[in-house]
Design a protein around this motif. Structure first.
Motif, PDB file in Angstrom:
ATOM      1  N   PHE A 102     -36.768  25.931  48.748  1.00 36.25           N
ATOM      2  CA  PHE A 102     -35.757  25.850  47.701  1.00 36.25           C
ATOM      3  C   PHE A 102     -34.974  27.153  47.780  1.00 36.25           C
ATOM      4  CE2 PHE A 102     -39.307  23.205  46.466  1.00 36.25           C
ATOM      5  CZ  PHE A 102     -38.680  21.999  46.145  1.00 36.25           C
ATOM      6  N   ILE A 103     -33.711  27.046  48.162  1.00 39.27           N
ATOM      7  CA  ILE A 103     -32.879  28.199  48.469  1.00 39.27           C
ATOM      8  C   ILE A 103     -31.957  28.471  47.283  1.00 39.27           C
ATOM      9  CG2 ILE A 103     -31.165  29.097  50.091  1.00 39.27           C
ATOM     10  CD1 ILE A 103     -32.572  26.394  51.703  1.00 39.27           C
ATOM     11  N   TYR A 104     -32.133  29.624  46.672  1.00 46.50           N
ATOM     12  CA  TYR A 104     -31.362  30.001  45.479  1.00 46.50           C
ATOM     13  C   TYR A 104     -30.323  31.042  45.873  1.00 46.50           C
ATOM     14  CZ  TYR A 104     -35.032  27.756  42.739  1.00 46.50           C
ATOM     15  OH  TYR A 104     -35.909  26.843  42.210  1.00 46.50           O
ATOM     16  N   GLU A 105     -29.054  30.760  45.547  1.00 45.90           N
ATOM     17  CA  GLU A 105     -27.968  31.709  45.769  1.00 45.90           C
ATOM     18  C   GLU A 105     -27.130  31.800  44.508  1.00 45.90           C
ATOM     19  OE1 GLU A 105     -26.113  31.863  49.994  1.00 45.90           O
ATOM     20  OE2 GLU A 105     -26.403  29.749  49.503  1.00 45.90           O
ATOM     21  N   LEU A 106     -26.599  32.982  44.246  1.00 45.77           N
ATOM     22  CA  LEU A 106     -25.677  33.168  43.133  1.00 45.77           C
ATOM     23  C   LEU A 106     -24.270  33.082  43.710  1.00 45.77           C
ATOM     24  CD1 LEU A 106     -25.882  33.678  40.095  1.00 45.77           C
ATOM     25  CD2 LEU A 106     -25.576  36.105  40.580  1.00 45.77           C
ATOM     26  N   VAL A 107     -23.542  32.031  43.318  1.00 50.24           N
ATOM     27  CA  VAL A 107     -22.199  31.789  43.831  1.00 50.24           C
ATOM     28  C   VAL A 107     -21.243  31.706  42.641  1.00 50.24           C
ATOM     29  CG1 VAL A 107     -20.750  30.248  45.195  1.00 50.24           C
ATOM     30  CG2 VAL A 107     -23.174  30.502  45.770  1.00 50.24           C
ATOM     31  N   ASP A 108     -20.284  32.627  42.585  1.00 51.02           N
ATOM     32  CA  ASP A 108     -19.310  32.666  41.482  1.00 51.02           C
ATOM     33  C   ASP A 108     -19.992  32.648  40.114  1.00 51.02           C
ATOM     34  OD1 ASP A 108     -17.153  32.692  43.296  1.00 51.02           O
ATOM     35  OD2 ASP A 108     -17.200  30.497  43.445  1.00 51.02           O
ATOM     36  N   GLY A 109     -21.077  33.405  39.986  1.00 48.52           N
ATOM     37  CA  GLY A 109     -21.784  33.524  38.707  1.00 48.52           C
ATOM     38  C   GLY A 109     -22.720  32.381  38.367  1.00 48.52           C
ATOM     39  N   ASN A 110     -22.803  31.374  39.233  1.00 49.76           N
ATOM     40  CA  ASN A 110     -23.690  30.237  38.993  1.00 49.76           C
ATOM     41  C   ASN A 110     -24.748  30.138  40.081  1.00 49.76           C
ATOM     42  OD1 ASN A 110     -22.299  29.103  36.661  1.00 49.76           O
ATOM     43  ND2 ASN A 110     -20.648  28.652  38.107  1.00 49.76           N
TER      44      ASN A 110
END
Length: 187
Positions: free
Chosen positions: A168-176
């Motif tokens: 499960f890959i979590y990234e913060l993209v544009d605050g989300n």
């Protein structure tokens, strides 16, 4: 163990306070004690506060020494077995050129592991070569990197069940928070 199997947090390159002020608040809300059984950290945590924080998240915490870590008692590499999987852990500054799959493959063969986890580049990557897997969880804070101009804060949670591993890959993209999924199978 959870319904997903044995859970492992892959995290690294926080660089707090040298290159980043803090972990993103949205990540802190997700990363709380008791959710994962293991932590694999690629090093360069930065300060003792966050090292202690990681140690409070799970009962089994594996940290390797990054090129900015001053604690000389942290090992350069580790090999850990979880279920049917043998996992190697390094920071990644030892790999030249940095992040090179062929050079990582040499280390994977040296460690005789199914998965090699490394950091240092601050760039999230998941690759395979000859039935072996190479994972870089990126930088959890999005800390500056001299080789990657735009670093997105990221971490990975792996779920091991027998011969299968789900990422499960979590990234913060544009605050989300963006969550993607990948799967591995061991032959």
């Amino acid at each position: 163990m959870s319904q997903f199997g044995e859970l492992v947090l892959l995290i690294g390159d926080l660089h707090i306070p040298q290159r980043a002020v803090d972990l993103p608040e949205k990540f802190k809300e997700l990363l709380v004690p008791g959710k994962v059984q293991n932590i694999f950290c690629t090093g360069n945590i930065g300060c003792r506060e966050y090292s202690d924080w990681l140690k409070g998240l799970a009962s089994s915490v594996h940290i390797v020494k990054g090129d900015f870590d001053e604690n000389t008692t942290i090992p350069e590499s580790k090999v850990v077995t979880i279920g049917d999987w043998k996992i190697g852990l390094i920071h990644g500054h030892q790999v030249i050129p940095w992040g090179d799959k062929e050079a990582l493959g040499n280390l994977q063969r040296q460690f005789d592991c199914d998965i090699l986890i490394s950091g240092h580049t601050h760039a999230l990557s998941i690759e395979s070569l000859d039935g072996k897997y190479f994972i870089n969880p990126g930088s959890a804070t999005g800390a500056y990197s001299s080789i990657t101009p735009e670093v997105k804060p990221s971490f990975i949670i792996m779920a091991f069940q027998g011969n299968d591993a789900t990422l499960f890959i979590y990234e913060l993209v544009d605050g989300n928070i963006s969550v993607n999924k990948a799967q591995f199978s061991k032959s």
